[in-house]
Design a protein around this motif. Structure first.
Motif, short mmCIF file in Angstrom:
data_model
loop_
_atom_site.label_atom_id
_atom_site.label_comp_id
_atom_site.label_asym_id
_atom_site.label_seq_id
_atom_site.Cartn_x
_atom_site.Cartn_y
_atom_site.Cartn_z
N THR A 195 0.79 -1.14 -0.25
CA THR A 195 0.08 -0.09 -0.09
C THR A 195 0.81 1.46 -0.06
O THR A 195 1.64 1.34 0.81
N GLN A 251 2.37 5.02 0.67
CA GLN A 251 2.17 5.78 1.91
C GLN A 251 2.56 7.34 1.25
O GLN A 251 3.40 7.46 0.67
N PHE A 310 -0.55 10.93 5.39
CA PHE A 310 -1.72 11.01 5.03
C PHE A 310 -2.51 9.68 5.96
O PHE A 310 -2.00 8.74 5.69
N ASP A 311 -3.82 9.81 6.17
CA ASP A 311 -4.28 8.82 6.75
C ASP A 311 -5.57 8.52 5.88
O ASP A 311 -6.48 8.54 5.82
N GLY A 312 -5.03 7.52 5.07
CA GLY A 312 -6.06 6.62 4.01
C GLY A 312 -5.06 5.86 2.97
O GLY A 312 -3.95 6.08 2.93
N ASP A 313 -5.73 5.01 2.23
CA ASP A 313 -5.13 4.15 1.38
C ASP A 313 -5.26 4.72 -0.13
O ASP A 313 -4.62 4.19 -0.90
N ASN A 314 -6.31 5.37 -0.29
CA ASN A 314 -6.33 5.79 -1.77
C ASN A 314 -5.76 7.06 -1.99
O ASN A 314 -6.13 8.06 -1.89
N VAL A 315 -4.42 6.88 -2.59
CA VAL A 315 -3.65 7.83 -2.86
C VAL A 315 -3.80 8.17 -4.29
O VAL A 315 -2.98 7.77 -5.35
N ASN A 366 -6.58 13.56 -3.87
CA ASN A 366 -6.39 13.23 -2.43
C ASN A 366 -4.95 13.81 -2.01
O ASN A 366 -4.70 14.51 -1.09
N THR A 388 -5.81 17.48 -1.75
CA THR A 388 -6.38 17.84 -0.55
C THR A 388 -5.46 17.79 0.53
O THR A 388 -5.50 18.56 1.66
N PHE A 389 -4.41 16.63 0.75
CA PHE A 389 -3.41 16.44 1.65
C PHE A 389 -2.81 17.75 1.87
O PHE A 389 -2.46 17.97 3.16
#
Length: 455
Positions: free
Chosen positions: A397, A399, A414-419, A423, A426-427
């Motif tokens: 995954t 990061q 980043f707190d999520g899996d969909n990079v 996103n 937004t990050f």
């Protein structure tokens, strides 16, 4: 003074003022906001004053700056304005409302509203503000024509009326002129044969500022000779012009009588130590002023011509970018544990964001405010980053991380899996708006350049 680093020259119109500062600006009072487009319409030059109400140096700088401003605007009728920006300074608290209001009351110019924190942060990052006060000068199109005119303004204290400095308006930075045109018309080979500037058309040029009597310069010259001969042997379009004539070097030298050209170059690059090697492209624009570091790291010239790029791979860190992670906010996607299809998709996701930032810096004539990397393979630098950010071992995954090493080694995960591209945008926006959880790099792993000294 801040060390001079790589600069990307502007090739087109700059950034509109309302995009730089926001739709409104303060005038005289914190409650009075005026439209940015209207108040800056027709201004031939705009100065951005980065400062802070808590800074004694900024308060001291106000006296000569007000004097220059009044001289230009009120007495000489120049189309000039200044916009104050509360600088985001690592380790210092943000400006509070009372201090901002007090400072604003003493300023005859405009200011970015205090509540627009993300704009303060973006501008501080865009113009690479490392110390305050700092005064950047833009032209009517929002293009940078002088990266820091603070020292010159400070000298106004020595001139009671400010006539000398005000008379030099608009103070275009010599380094933003065509460097190739500053070199002169002819150069000399070691045997005294003359070579015209026209014979260097289409070539990248290394301008060498050195001293043959200095041991560090002699040592660097040996490395430079090796790279020079190798690049020439490979047919690369590269030449070196030495500001100090010597019949023993394989490259070209400026004639001893070229006093004016040497002085112009010395002033343009504010030479404080030698050796110094400045690389310029065939059009005369500066590629990098870090030629010494490049020759030291890229001894075989494999990365020639060392031109800046929007996106780098942290796994194969190019020499022209080495060290800049310690000075610049950095966005990294670590995907070295992913399959090849995912690695490719991560590069494709990051590229639009990186390209936007790269072009924005290029258009405004300033340095990139954020560097962008992918990490597709394991390396010492990538491993060091993982350990310092406590990210664990590589997985399948990706990061996403923002490193703000200048801010006491801060980083954000980043707190999520969909990079994906949106996103990532937004990050970065959340980072600017200070909506992310702030962490600090672990100090027990500071052996490599990524998590280097926090000064």
């Amino acid at each position: 003074a801040q060390p001079i680093r790589r600069v990307k020259m502007a090739e087109a119109t700059g950034v509109p003022f309302h995009e730089l500062f926001g739709s409104t600006l303060c005038k005289g009072d914190i409650a009075t906001e005026v439209g940015t487009k209207a108040v800056l319409k027709g201004k031939s030059h705009v100065g951005i004053f980065f400062g802070a109400a808590w800074s004694g140096s900024c308060k001291q700088f106000m006296e000569p700056l007000v004097k220059v401003y009044n001289k230009l605007v009120e007495e000489k009728g120049k189309s000039f304005e200044i916009v104050y920006v509360p600088a985001t300074v690592p380790g210092r608290p943000p400006e509070d409302e009372a201090s901002f209001k007090e400072l604003l009351s003493t300023m005859p110019w405009l200011a970015v509203p205090l509540h627009r924190k993300a704009t303060h942060k973006k501008l501080t990052r865009r113009f690479q503000v490392r110390q305050i006060p700092m005064l950047v000068l833009l032209d009517a199109d929002g293009k940078t024509i002088h990266r820091d005119i603070t020292p010159a303004v400070t000298h106004i204290i020595e001139d009671a009326d400010g006539d000398t400095f005000a008379g030099q308006f608009p103070w275009a930075e010599k380094r933003h002129t065509n460097i190739k045109q500053m070199l002169g018309e002819t150069f000399l080979k070691g045997d005294g044969t003359e070579v015209s500037i026209g014979e260097l058309d289409g070539k990248y040029i290394g301008v060498l500022l050195s001293a043959t009597w200095h041991w560090q310069c002699r040592r660097f010259q040996q490395m430079l000779e090796y790279m020079y001969e190798k690049l020439k042997g490979e047919g690369k379009q590269f030449e070196i012009i030495d500001m100090d004539f010597s019949g023993e070097v394989p490259w070209l030298c400026m004639p001893q009588k070229s006093f004016a050209a040497k002085q112009r170059l010395g002033e343009a690059f504010r030479v404080e130590q030698c050796p110094m090697l400045v690389i310029i492209d065939p059009e005369g624009n500066v590629v990098t002023t870090e030629g010494v570091e490049i020759v030291t790291k890229d001894t075989d010239g494999e990365c020639f011509p060392w031109t800046p790029k929007p996106l780098y791979d942290l796994s194969t860190l190019e020499p022209e970018i080495l060290g800049e992670m310690n000075d610049t906010v950095t966005c990294v996607i670590l995907c070295e544990g992913c399959d090849e299809e995912t690695k490719k998709s991560m590069t494709e996701a990051m590229m639009p964001v990186a390209e936007e930032a790269f072009q924005a810096a290029k258009l405004s004539g300033c340095e990139a405010g954020m560097l962008f990397f992918t990490a597709t393979e394991t390396s010492d630098v990538v491993y060091q980053l993982r350990m310092s950010c406590e990210l664990g071992e590589p997985t399948g995954t990706p990061q996403l991380v923002v490193l703000d090493i200048p801010d006491s080694g801060a980083y954000y995960v980043f707190d999520g899996d969909n990079v994906d591209t949106e996103n990532i945008r937004t990050f970065i926006e959340d980072y600017d708006e200070e909506r992310l959880e702030r962490k600090e790099l672990q100090e027990d792993e500071e052996e490599d350049g990524t998590a280097g000294d926090q000064e």
